[in-house]
Design a protein around this motif. Structure first.
Motif, PDB file in Angstrom:
ATOM      1  N   VAL A   1     -33.733   5.975 -11.431  1.00 13.62           N
ATOM      2  CA  VAL A   1     -34.076   6.056 -12.843  1.00 13.62           C
ATOM      3  C   VAL A   1     -35.435   5.412 -13.028  1.00 13.62           C
ATOM      4  CG1 VAL A   1     -33.480   5.270 -15.143  1.00 13.62           C
ATOM      5  CG2 VAL A   1     -31.709   6.060 -13.607  1.00 13.62           C
TER       6      VAL A   1
ATOM      7  N   ASN B   1     -37.079   4.588 -15.698  1.00 21.42           N
ATOM      8  CA  ASN B   1     -37.196   3.584 -16.749  1.00 21.42           C
ATOM      9  C   ASN B   1     -36.389   2.345 -16.356  1.00 21.42           C
ATOM     10  OD1 ASN B   1     -37.319   2.080 -19.028  1.00 21.42           O
ATOM     11  ND2 ASN B   1     -36.344   3.577 -20.372  1.00 21.42           N
TER      12      ASN B   1
ATOM     13  N   THR C   1     -33.652   1.025 -18.811  1.00 22.58           N
ATOM     14  CA  THR C   1     -32.369   1.710 -18.766  1.00 22.58           C
ATOM     15  C   THR C   1     -31.594   1.325 -17.511  1.00 22.58           C
ATOM     16  OG1 THR C   1     -33.381   3.531 -19.942  1.00 22.58           O
ATOM     17  CG2 THR C   1     -31.301   3.966 -18.883  1.00 22.58           C
ATOM     18  N   ALA C   2     -32.299   1.250 -16.381  1.00 19.96           N
ATOM     19  CA  ALA C   2     -31.615   0.906 -15.134  1.00 19.96           C
ATOM     20  C   ALA C   2     -30.950  -0.459 -15.238  1.00 19.96           C
ATOM     21  CB  ALA C   2     -32.604   0.930 -13.978  1.00 19.96           C
TER      22      ALA C   2
ATOM     23  N   LEU D   1     -30.180  -2.150 -18.032  1.00 19.85           N
ATOM     24  CA  LEU D   1     -29.160  -2.185 -19.081  1.00 19.85           C
ATOM     25  C   LEU D   1     -27.856  -1.547 -18.627  1.00 19.85           C
ATOM     26  CD1 LEU D   1     -30.648  -1.221 -22.529  1.00 19.85           C
ATOM     27  CD2 LEU D   1     -29.231  -3.152 -21.993  1.00 19.85           C
ATOM     28  N   ALA D   2     -27.969  -0.349 -18.067  1.00 14.11           N
ATOM     29  CA  ALA D   2     -26.756   0.424 -17.833  1.00 14.11           C
ATOM     30  C   ALA D   2     -26.178   0.184 -16.451  1.00 14.11           C
ATOM     31  CB  ALA D   2     -27.044   1.906 -18.019  1.00 14.11           C
ATOM     32  N   SER D   3     -27.014  -0.194 -15.502  1.00  8.07           N
ATOM     33  CA  SER D   3     -26.510  -0.278 -14.145  1.00  8.07           C
ATOM     34  C   SER D   3     -26.334  -1.718 -13.675  1.00  8.07           C
ATOM     35  CB  SER D   3     -27.457   0.470 -13.210  1.00  8.07           C
ATOM     36  OG  SER D   3     -26.912   0.514 -11.930  1.00  8.07           O
TER      37      SER D   3
ATOM     38  N   GLY E   1     -24.374  -3.732 -16.365  1.00  7.30           N
ATOM     39  CA  GLY E   1     -23.411  -2.862 -17.024  1.00  7.30           C
ATOM     40  C   GLY E   1     -22.351  -3.619 -17.793  1.00  7.30           C
ATOM     41  N   TYR E   2     -21.930  -4.753 -17.244  1.00  3.00           N
ATOM     42  CA  TYR E   2     -20.906  -5.546 -17.939  1.00  3.00           C
ATOM     43  C   TYR E   2     -21.402  -6.009 -19.296  1.00  3.00           C
ATOM     44  CZ  TYR E   2     -17.864  -5.968 -13.890  1.00  3.00           C
ATOM     45  OH  TYR E   2     -17.009  -5.701 -12.876  1.00  3.00           O
TER      46      TYR E   2
ATOM     47  N   THR F   1     -23.677  -4.709 -21.180  1.00  5.28           N
ATOM     48  CA  THR F   1     -23.779  -3.620 -22.137  1.00  5.28           C
ATOM     49  C   THR F   1     -22.399  -3.203 -22.617  1.00  5.28           C
ATOM     50  OG1 THR F   1     -25.709  -2.947 -20.886  1.00  5.28           O
ATOM     51  CG2 THR F   1     -24.908  -1.425 -22.532  1.00  5.28           C
ATOM     52  N   LEU F   2     -21.425  -3.242 -21.713  1.00  8.31           N
ATOM     53  CA  LEU F   2     -20.048  -2.963 -22.145  1.00  8.31           C
ATOM     54  C   LEU F   2     -19.620  -3.973 -23.202  1.00  8.31           C
ATOM     55  CD1 LEU F   2     -17.385  -1.457 -21.865  1.00  8.31           C
ATOM     56  CD2 LEU F   2     -16.774  -2.983 -20.012  1.00  8.31           C
TER      57      LEU F   2
ATOM     58  N   THR G   1     -21.256  -3.117 -26.477  1.00  9.94           N
ATOM     59  CA  THR G   1     -20.597  -1.985 -27.117  1.00  9.94           C
ATOM     60  C   THR G   1     -19.290  -2.434 -27.745  1.00  9.94           C
ATOM     61  OG1 THR G   1     -21.517  -0.749 -25.291  1.00  9.94           O
ATOM     62  CG2 THR G   1     -20.023   0.424 -26.737  1.00  9.94           C
TER      63      THR G   1
END
Lengths: 144, 171
Positions: free
Chosen positions: B124, B126, B129-130, B132-134, B137-138, B140-141, B144
């Motif tokens: 990825v 960006n 994003t990498a 944040l999401a990867s 990941g915890y 960001t979860l 959410t």
């Protein structure tokens, strides 16, 4: 806002582009700035804009309340489900490498799904809050 | 200009004007964030701060009165507390590393690895994003889930009250 011709025309012109921009922010998040949260907020703002111009009833016909309330939970479920899928396929929780044969493709898929989950929850929550706030005071006890 | 808006928000008694000024302040903040190269945050600020929260504030004003109640006595103690807290915070910034300095501690922990390995490991481009999401990941979860909780809280509080009023209306 029945009589505001300019506002209604401008809104009809703008809202599709706002939605399109939100989708761009969502799916282009890998490459440029943006991601699920931003896209969800932009979509919610577009729908709220529609509600301001065309009224709450028309908006609820377009985006019904049950859909919004389902979205609130569905996004988190999708996110957590991606994590569980990682376990089921033999990795750790939220481990995307195992989602596809190629680890990089797995990362792509995982990030895509997770961002989608964030998008669904964020737009759902924003709209749910707006609906509950905007829907109040119109019941039997309304009025100053 | 932002300081002027903030002062106006504190001075103006008409809450409608305050809500609009708050939106104005958010838009200027978004501009500042664009200048600081944080486009993601700027987008969020413009959409949430200037858009949605202004609409929510106006919606709330529709349900309540739109004039702020005049304070009963002069607020000397809160002013002193605010000044002391602000002074301490400003004093604390003196200990921070220089703005954008590459030698500061946060740039030496995991950041080099993310920046060097990120594109190969995740594919990825960006990095935001990498991370944040990867990698995070915890977190960001968790974020959410926080948003989810907020939505459920609002639904639980406000929906029930509406149903109660319906029942009262029927009686």
């Amino acid at each position: 806002m029945r009589g505001h011709m300019v506002l209604r025309v401008i809104a009809k012109l703008l809202i599709p582009f706002v939605m399109l921009f939100a989708l761009y922010v969502q799916f282009h998040g890998d490459l440029g700035p943006g991601g699920g949260f931003q896209a969800g907020v932009i979509v919610a703002a577009a729908v709220i804009f529609y509600a301001l111009i065309f009224g709450l009833q028309a908006t609820k016909r377009m985006v019904p309340e049950w859909l919004v309330e389902t979205m609130v939970a569905a996004g988190v479920l999708l996110y957590a489900g991606v994590g569980m899928a990682g376990i089921a396929l033999g990795g750790n929780y939220l481990d995307y490498f195992v989602l596809a044969r190629d680890p990089v493709a797995g990362q792509h898929l995982g990030i895509f799904l997770v961002e989608l989950g964030v998008f669904i929850t964020v737009s759902g929550v924003m709209l749910a809050i707006f609906y509950t706030f905007a829907g109040r005071g119109r019941g039997p006890r309304s009025g100053p | 200009m932002m300081a002027a808006t903030a002062l106006a928000i504190a001075r103006v008694r008409n809450l409608f004007a305050v809500a609009v000024l708050g939106g104005l302040y958010s838009f200027m903040m978004a501009t500042v964030l664009v200048v600081l190269d944080a486009v993601d945050v700027a987008m969020t600020e413009a959409a949430v701060g200037a858009g949605i929260s202004t609409v929510l504030l106006l919606g709330t004003l529709y349900l309540t009165r739109s004039e702020e109640a005049a304070p009963r006595r002069r607020a000397v103690l809160p002013l002193v507390v605010a000044l002391i807290t602000g002074g301490l915070l400003a004093y604390g910034t003196l200990g921070l590393p220089e703005f954008g300095s590459p030698d500061s501690v946060i740039h030496h922990h995991v950041v080099p690895r993310y920046l060097e390995q990120g594109p190969q490991e995740t594919g990825v481009p960006n990095v935001v994003t990498a991370v944040l999401a990867s990698y995070r990941g915890y977190d960001t979860l968790g974020e959410t889930t926080v948003i989810f909780t907020a939505g459920v809280g609002v639904l639980a509080l406000l929906r029930r009250r509406r149903r109660d009023s319906d029942e009262e209306g029927r009686r």
